[in-house]
Motif scaffolding. Structure first.
Motif, PDB file in Angstrom:
ATOM      1  N   LEU A   1      -4.395 -39.480  30.933  1.00 34.15           N
ATOM      2  CA  LEU A   1      -4.442 -38.709  29.690  1.00 34.15           C
ATOM      3  C   LEU A   1      -5.421 -37.546  29.843  1.00 34.15           C
ATOM      4  CD1 LEU A   1      -3.833 -38.269  26.651  1.00 34.15           C
ATOM      5  CD2 LEU A   1      -5.665 -39.897  26.159  1.00 34.15           C
ATOM      6  N   LEU A   2      -6.575 -37.831  30.409  1.00 37.46           N
ATOM      7  CA  LEU A   2      -7.583 -36.791  30.608  1.00 37.46           C
ATOM      8  C   LEU A   2      -7.083 -35.713  31.564  1.00 37.46           C
ATOM      9  CD1 LEU A   2     -10.464 -35.949  29.943  1.00 37.46           C
ATOM     10  CD2 LEU A   2     -11.262 -37.450  31.774  1.00 37.46           C
ATOM     11  N   GLU A   3      -6.385 -36.144  32.597  1.00 37.66           N
ATOM     12  CA  GLU A   3      -5.916 -35.225  33.641  1.00 37.66           C
ATOM     13  C   GLU A   3      -4.787 -34.324  33.162  1.00 37.66           C
ATOM     14  OE1 GLU A   3      -4.392 -35.499  38.296  1.00 37.66           O
ATOM     15  OE2 GLU A   3      -4.561 -37.300  37.069  1.00 37.66           O
ATOM     16  N   GLU A   4      -3.905 -34.851  32.304  1.00 43.70           N
ATOM     17  CA  GLU A   4      -2.674 -34.136  31.958  1.00 43.70           C
ATOM     18  C   GLU A   4      -2.677 -33.556  30.547  1.00 43.70           C
ATOM     19  OE1 GLU A   4       0.785 -36.426  32.929  1.00 43.70           O
ATOM     20  OE2 GLU A   4       0.162 -36.732  35.005  1.00 43.70           O
ATOM     21  N   THR A   5      -3.861 -33.362  29.986  1.00 41.03           N
ATOM     22  CA  THR A   5      -3.967 -32.699  28.687  1.00 41.03           C
ATOM     23  C   THR A   5      -4.943 -31.541  28.790  1.00 41.03           C
ATOM     24  OG1 THR A   5      -5.721 -34.223  27.977  1.00 41.03           O
ATOM     25  CG2 THR A   5      -3.449 -34.790  27.347  1.00 41.03           C
ATOM     26  N   GLY A   6      -4.871 -30.652  27.819  1.00 34.65           N
ATOM     27  CA  GLY A   6      -5.774 -29.508  27.768  1.00 34.65           C
ATOM     28  C   GLY A   6      -6.051 -29.148  26.329  1.00 34.65           C
ATOM     29  N   PRO A   7      -6.922 -28.200  26.086  1.00 37.40           N
ATOM     30  CA  PRO A   7      -7.265 -27.810  24.715  1.00 37.40           C
ATOM     31  C   PRO A   7      -6.029 -27.375  23.944  1.00 37.40           C
ATOM     32  CG  PRO A   7      -8.766 -26.810  26.291  1.00 37.40           C
ATOM     33  CD  PRO A   7      -7.671 -27.428  27.089  1.00 37.40           C
ATOM     34  N   ALA A   8      -5.935 -27.837  22.699  1.00 36.85           N
ATOM     35  CA  ALA A   8      -4.838 -27.429  21.825  1.00 36.85           C
ATOM     36  C   ALA A   8      -4.950 -25.939  21.530  1.00 36.85           C
ATOM     37  CB  ALA A   8      -4.845 -28.240  20.544  1.00 36.85           C
TER      38      ALA A   8
END
Length: 223
Positions: free
Chosen positions: A215-222
């Protein structure tokens, strides 16, 4: 990493700000089943006082006057392989968990001093981290969105909600209570998201930790 063999969770605090360190000592020391065994302000003091068998989890400020909490955590984990590490920072540095050396990458958690000031969250994160779980700051997780084309982006909305709560340290029962669904339904969603993310359910590899890091790796700031 596994549940401590004794009845209480022994906590080490490494924080250079005296007021915040006192707050941590008080908040954690007053909890049943928790005991603060050492509280120091520097890397040097931590390395001098923490030895194998002395603590189950270390709460480390990332910014210390003679070094940083991440390097300290790596050193401590190699010295004490069963030690859980809970990082605290005044900055959003959660992505640093992705750069940990593979031999010590499990059993780390991260909370922001600015967003996660709840005593309940702090205590639950300490307890979870002490037994090898990964807890990510839930407020910071609320501010991210899946990256286009990633496996996380392929999850259904419900699966993504379950993943985010799982990464925040909630049990299946806690996730079910938060979402108003049965624990069995939560487990079904967890199994489905593991399949989508290609996570091996081998308990020796702690799939919940693997899912949190994905989850941490494959998300970014909205945006």
């Amino acid at each position: 990493m596994s549940t401590p063999a004794h009845d209480e969770v022994r906590v080490a605090v490494v924080e250079d700000q005296p007021l915040f360190r006192s707050m941590l000592e008080r908040s954690l020391g007053e909890q049943p089943g928790l005991r603060v065994v050492t509280s120091v302000a520097t890397v040097t003091e931590a390395l001098r006082t923490l030895r194998p068998g002395s603590a189950d989890v270390a709460v480390l400020d990332i910014d210390l006057p003679d070094g940083n909490g991440i390097s300290l955590g790596v050193t401590l984990r190699r010295r004490i392989p069963t030690l859980g590490i809970l990082l605290l920072s005044a900055h959003d540095a959660m992505d640093l968990l992705l750069d940990l050396p593979p031999d010590v990458a499990s059993g780390w958690s991260y909370l922001s001093k600015n967003s996660s000031t709840s005593e309940e969250l702090l205590v639950s994160a300490v307890r979870a981290t002490a037994v090898g779980k990964t807890v990510l700051d839930p407020v910071l997780l609320d501010r991210v969105t899946p990256r286009a084309g990633s496996d996380v982006a392929r999850l259904t909305q419900r699966q993504y909600e379950v993943l985010r709560l799982l990464a925040s340290g909630l049990s299946n029962a806690g996730i079910g209570e938060r979402l108003g669904i049965t624990e069995k339904s939560v487990q079904n969603h967890v199994n489905a998201l593991y399949a989508t993310l290609g996570i091996d359910a081998d308990p020796a590899r702690n799939p919940r930790v693997s899912a949190a890091l994905r989850l941490l790796e494959e998300t970014g700031p909205a945006v």
